[in-house]
Design an enzyme around this catalytic site. Structure first.
Site, PDB file in Angstrom:
ATOM      1  N   ARG A   1       2.412  -6.597   9.008  1.00 50.37           N
ATOM      2  CA  ARG A   1       1.597  -5.425   9.374  1.00 50.37           C
ATOM      3  C   ARG A   1       2.290  -4.818  11.054  1.00 50.37           C
ATOM      4  O   ARG A   1       2.578  -3.849  10.958  1.00 50.37           O
ATOM      5  CB  ARG A   1       0.267  -5.610   9.583  1.00 50.37           C
ATOM      6  CG  ARG A   1      -0.384  -5.387   8.328  1.00 50.37           C
ATOM      7  CD  ARG A   1      -1.810  -5.985   8.211  1.00 50.37           C
ATOM      8  NE  ARG A   1      -2.696  -5.497   7.020  1.00 50.37           N
ATOM      9  CZ  ARG A   1      -3.725  -6.028   6.607  1.00 50.37           C
ATOM     10  NH1 ARG A   1      -4.352  -6.742   7.459  1.00 50.37           N
ATOM     11  NH2 ARG A   1      -4.430  -5.643   5.582  1.00 50.37           N
TER      12      ARG A   1
ATOM     13  N   ARG B   1      -2.614 -14.390   4.786  1.00 50.23           N
ATOM     14  CA  ARG B   1      -3.263 -13.682   5.954  1.00 50.23           C
ATOM     15  C   ARG B   1      -2.473 -13.571   7.123  1.00 50.23           C
ATOM     16  O   ARG B   1      -2.283 -12.909   8.077  1.00 50.23           O
ATOM     17  CB  ARG B   1      -4.854 -13.977   6.182  1.00 50.23           C
ATOM     18  CG  ARG B   1      -5.592 -13.731   5.013  1.00 50.23           C
ATOM     19  CD  ARG B   1      -5.878 -12.338   4.713  1.00 50.23           C
ATOM     20  NE  ARG B   1      -6.341 -11.749   5.733  1.00 50.23           N
ATOM     21  CZ  ARG B   1      -7.330 -10.545   5.877  1.00 50.23           C
ATOM     22  NH1 ARG B   1      -7.310  -9.840   4.791  1.00 50.23           N
ATOM     23  NH2 ARG B   1      -7.856  -9.866   6.769  1.00 50.23           N
TER      24      ARG B   1
ATOM     25  N   THR C   1      -5.557  -6.885  10.754  1.00 51.69           N
ATOM     26  CA  THR C   1      -6.000  -5.375  10.001  1.00 51.69           C
ATOM     27  C   THR C   1      -5.238  -4.071  10.914  1.00 51.69           C
ATOM     28  O   THR C   1      -4.683  -3.393  10.202  1.00 51.69           O
ATOM     29  CB  THR C   1      -7.450  -5.087   9.904  1.00 51.69           C
ATOM     30  OG1 THR C   1      -8.049  -6.167   9.423  1.00 51.69           O
ATOM     31  CG2 THR C   1      -7.670  -4.024   9.276  1.00 51.69           C
TER      32      THR C   1
ATOM     33  N   HIS D   1      -2.101  -5.429   1.706  1.00 53.04           N
ATOM     34  CA  HIS D   1      -3.375  -5.977   1.621  1.00 53.04           C
ATOM     35  C   HIS D   1      -3.340  -7.669   1.212  1.00 53.04           C
ATOM     36  O   HIS D   1      -2.050  -7.941   0.703  1.00 53.04           O
ATOM     37  CB  HIS D   1      -4.308  -5.508   0.225  1.00 53.04           C
ATOM     38  CG  HIS D   1      -5.406  -6.431  -0.239  1.00 53.04           C
ATOM     39  ND1 HIS D   1      -6.670  -6.038   0.283  1.00 53.04           N
ATOM     40  CD2 HIS D   1      -5.529  -7.124  -1.196  1.00 53.04           C
ATOM     41  CE1 HIS D   1      -7.480  -6.927  -0.146  1.00 53.04           C
ATOM     42  NE2 HIS D   1      -6.795  -7.656  -1.124  1.00 53.04           N
TER      43      HIS D   1
ATOM     44  N   LYS E   1       0.948  -1.251  -0.121  1.00 53.97           N
ATOM     45  CA  LYS E   1      -0.008   0.032  -0.128  1.00 53.97           C
ATOM     46  C   LYS E   1       1.001   1.455  -0.087  1.00 53.97           C
ATOM     47  O   LYS E   1       1.851   1.167   0.341  1.00 53.97           O
ATOM     48  CB  LYS E   1      -0.995  -0.146   1.113  1.00 53.97           C
ATOM     49  CG  LYS E   1      -2.004  -1.193   1.325  1.00 53.97           C
ATOM     50  CD  LYS E   1      -2.965  -1.165   2.375  1.00 53.97           C
ATOM     51  CE  LYS E   1      -3.892  -2.356   2.147  1.00 53.97           C
ATOM     52  NZ  LYS E   1      -4.917  -2.112   3.241  1.00 53.97           N
TER      53      LYS E   1
ATOM     54  N   PHE F   1     -15.214   3.945   7.147  1.00 48.71           N
ATOM     55  CA  PHE F   1     -13.987   4.253   6.878  1.00 48.71           C
ATOM     56  C   PHE F   1     -13.892   4.104   5.171  1.00 48.71           C
ATOM     57  O   PHE F   1     -12.843   4.623   4.666  1.00 48.71           O
ATOM     58  CB  PHE F   1     -12.790   3.232   7.546  1.00 48.71           C
ATOM     59  CG  PHE F   1     -13.300   1.916   7.197  1.00 48.71           C
ATOM     60  CD1 PHE F   1     -12.820   1.135   5.762  1.00 48.71           C
ATOM     61  CD2 PHE F   1     -13.712   1.063   7.978  1.00 48.71           C
ATOM     62  CE1 PHE F   1     -12.927   0.036   5.631  1.00 48.71           C
ATOM     63  CE2 PHE F   1     -14.026  -0.392   7.656  1.00 48.71           C
ATOM     64  CZ  PHE F   1     -13.587  -0.655   6.626  1.00 48.71           C
TER      65      PHE F   1
ATOM     66  N   ASN G   1      -1.999   0.565   6.818  1.00 53.93           N
ATOM     67  CA  ASN G   1      -1.462  -0.892   7.216  1.00 53.93           C
ATOM     68  C   ASN G   1      -0.724  -1.781   6.325  1.00 53.93           C
ATOM     69  O   ASN G   1      -0.562  -2.942   6.290  1.00 53.93           O
ATOM     70  CB  ASN G   1      -2.608  -1.522   7.946  1.00 53.93           C
ATOM     71  CG  ASN G   1      -3.450  -1.932   6.872  1.00 53.93           C
ATOM     72  OD1 ASN G   1      -3.298  -1.587   5.704  1.00 53.93           O
ATOM     73  ND2 ASN G   1      -4.681  -2.748   7.384  1.00 53.93           N
TER      74      ASN G   1
ATOM     75  N   TYR H   1     -12.583  -1.972  -3.432  1.00 52.36           N
ATOM     76  CA  TYR H   1     -12.982  -1.810  -2.245  1.00 52.36           C
ATOM     77  C   TYR H   1     -14.779  -1.972  -2.202  1.00 52.36           C
ATOM     78  O   TYR H   1     -15.163  -1.449  -0.950  1.00 52.36           O
ATOM     79  CB  TYR H   1     -12.230  -0.839  -1.255  1.00 52.36           C
ATOM     80  CG  TYR H   1     -11.093  -1.079  -0.760  1.00 52.36           C
ATOM     81  CD1 TYR H   1     -10.769  -2.565   0.122  1.00 52.36           C
ATOM     82  CD2 TYR H   1      -9.917  -0.658  -1.236  1.00 52.36           C
ATOM     83  CE1 TYR H   1      -9.551  -2.713   0.423  1.00 52.36           C
ATOM     84  CE2 TYR H   1      -8.683  -1.084  -0.822  1.00 52.36           C
ATOM     85  CZ  TYR H   1      -8.495  -2.087   0.008  1.00 52.36           C
ATOM     86  OH  TYR H   1      -7.004  -2.313   0.406  1.00 52.36           O
TER      87      TYR H   1
ATOM     88  N   GLU I   1      -9.666 -10.292  -7.308  1.00 51.19           N
ATOM     89  CA  GLU I   1      -8.772  -9.102  -7.049  1.00 51.19           C
ATOM     90  C   GLU I   1      -7.778  -9.248  -8.250  1.00 51.19           C
ATOM     91  O   GLU I   1      -7.287  -8.254  -8.712  1.00 51.19           O
ATOM     92  CB  GLU I   1      -8.169  -9.128  -5.847  1.00 51.19           C
ATOM     93  CG  GLU I   1      -9.439  -8.727  -4.806  1.00 51.19           C
ATOM     94  CD  GLU I   1      -9.254  -8.639  -3.220  1.00 51.19           C
ATOM     95  OE1 GLU I   1     -10.076  -8.495  -2.564  1.00 51.19           O
ATOM     96  OE2 GLU I   1      -8.050  -9.034  -2.965  1.00 51.19           O
TER      97      GLU I   1
HETATM   98  N1  UDP Z   1      -9.588  -0.105   7.273  1.00 50.53           N
HETATM   99  C1  UDP Z   1      -9.762   1.156   7.972  1.00 50.53           C
HETATM  100  N2  UDP Z   1     -10.482   1.417   9.107  1.00 50.53           N
HETATM  101  C2  UDP Z   1     -10.959   0.048   9.501  1.00 50.53           C
HETATM  102  C3  UDP Z   1     -10.942  -1.162   9.124  1.00 50.53           C
HETATM  103  C4  UDP Z   1     -10.268  -1.322   7.810  1.00 50.53           C
HETATM  104  O1  UDP Z   1      -9.166   2.137   7.510  1.00 50.53           O
HETATM  105  O2  UDP Z   1     -11.709   0.274  10.782  1.00 50.53           O
HETATM  106  C5  UDP Z   1      -8.841  -0.029   6.055  1.00 50.53           C
HETATM  107  C6  UDP Z   1      -7.608  -0.826   6.021  1.00 50.53           C
HETATM  108  O3  UDP Z   1      -6.747  -0.298   4.974  1.00 50.53           O
HETATM  109  C7  UDP Z   1      -7.975  -2.443   5.670  1.00 50.53           C
HETATM  110  C8  UDP Z   1      -8.830  -1.903   4.689  1.00 50.53           C
HETATM  111  O4  UDP Z   1      -9.639  -0.856   4.962  1.00 50.53           O
HETATM  112  O5  UDP Z   1      -6.753  -3.057   5.168  1.00 50.53           O
HETATM  113  C9  UDP Z   1      -9.919  -3.073   4.302  1.00 50.53           C
HETATM  114  O6  UDP Z   1     -10.496  -3.606   5.541  1.00 50.53           O
HETATM  115  P1  UDP Z   1     -10.489  -5.083   6.019  1.00 50.53           P
HETATM  116  O7  UDP Z   1     -11.752  -4.978   6.817  1.00 50.53           O
HETATM  117  O8  UDP Z   1     -10.966  -5.839   4.610  1.00 50.53           O
HETATM  118  O9  UDP Z   1      -9.162  -5.394   6.356  1.00 50.53           O
HETATM  119  P2  UDP Z   1      -8.037  -6.399   5.895  1.00 50.53           P
HETATM  120  O10 UDP Z   1      -8.811  -7.618   5.094  1.00 50.53           O
HETATM  121  O11 UDP Z   1      -7.325  -5.444   4.968  1.00 50.53           O
HETATM  122  O12 UDP Z   1      -7.186  -6.898   7.090  1.00 50.53           O
HETATM  123 MG    MG Z   2     -10.375  -7.488   3.738  1.00 55.20          MG
END
Ligand code: UDP
Ligand code: MG
Length: 139
Positions: free
Chosen positions: A104, A87, A93, A117, A11, A59, A114, A51, A128
């Site tokens: 992360r 993962r 996250t 992805h 990112k 968010f 973070n 997204y 994706e």
């Molecule tokens: N994100 C954020 N605030 C939140 C949760 C997620 O800004 O409270 C952002 C963060 O960059 C995250 C992305 O949105 O990686 C996608 O969210 P997701 O819940 O899918 O998390 P991930 O799968 O990336 O762990």
């Molecule tokens: Mg996700």
């Protein structure tokens, strides 16, 4: 559906901080092979499309701004049980909750910025990957 591929983006925060090489090294060290890779920059509209599943989340607007704020490195990765293993490698996250040694934990700045992805299912990995790469770029 095969379960040996996942999709990732390094990112904008991690790219800006010069951590792209270190993150790719961690990914390769964990046994993932690069299938496809591309340095690119999303428009806000493209970030929103990527997204789209989060469109109703509070968010979403900030996420789209952040994800279009600078270059990203998009890649398809191969390893057995790729989605779950990846993962685990990237961690939670929110970096505050990410396990020691995860990407992360090492490189993320905040729950939004973070660093990386990782697809959350085999079907997401396929969708994706196809978002960024043509079939000719996936071999
Ligand atoms: N994100 C954020 N605030 C939140 C949760 C997620 O800004 O409270 C952002 C963060 O960059 C995250 C992305 O949105 O990686 C996608 O969210 P997701 O819940 O899918 O998390 P991930 O799968 O990336 O762990
Ligand atoms: Mg996700």
């Amino acid at each position: 559906m095969p379960n040996n591929r996942t999709f990732t983006m390094i990112k904008p925060d991690a790219f800006e901080d010069g951590n792209t090489g270190a993150i790719l090294a961690a990914i390769e060290k964990a046994g993932f092979k690069l299938v496809s890779a591309k340095l690119t920059k999303l428009t806000k509209k493209q970030a929103g499309d990527f997204y789209a599943a989060h469109a109703q989340r509070p968010f979403y607007e900030d996420l789209c701004k952040y994800m279009s704020s600078g270059p990203i490195l998009a890649a398809i990765l191969e390893k057995q049980n790729a989605v779950e293993e990846f993962r685990n490698l990237i961690g939670a996250t929110d970096p505050k909750n990410a396990a020691e040694g995860t990407i992360r934990k090492r490189f993320a700045k905040s729950i939004e910025a973070n660093a990386i992805h990782g697809s959350d299912s085999d079907s997401a990995a396929l969708t994706e990957g196809n978002f960024f790469f043509s079939s000719l770029e996936q071999f």
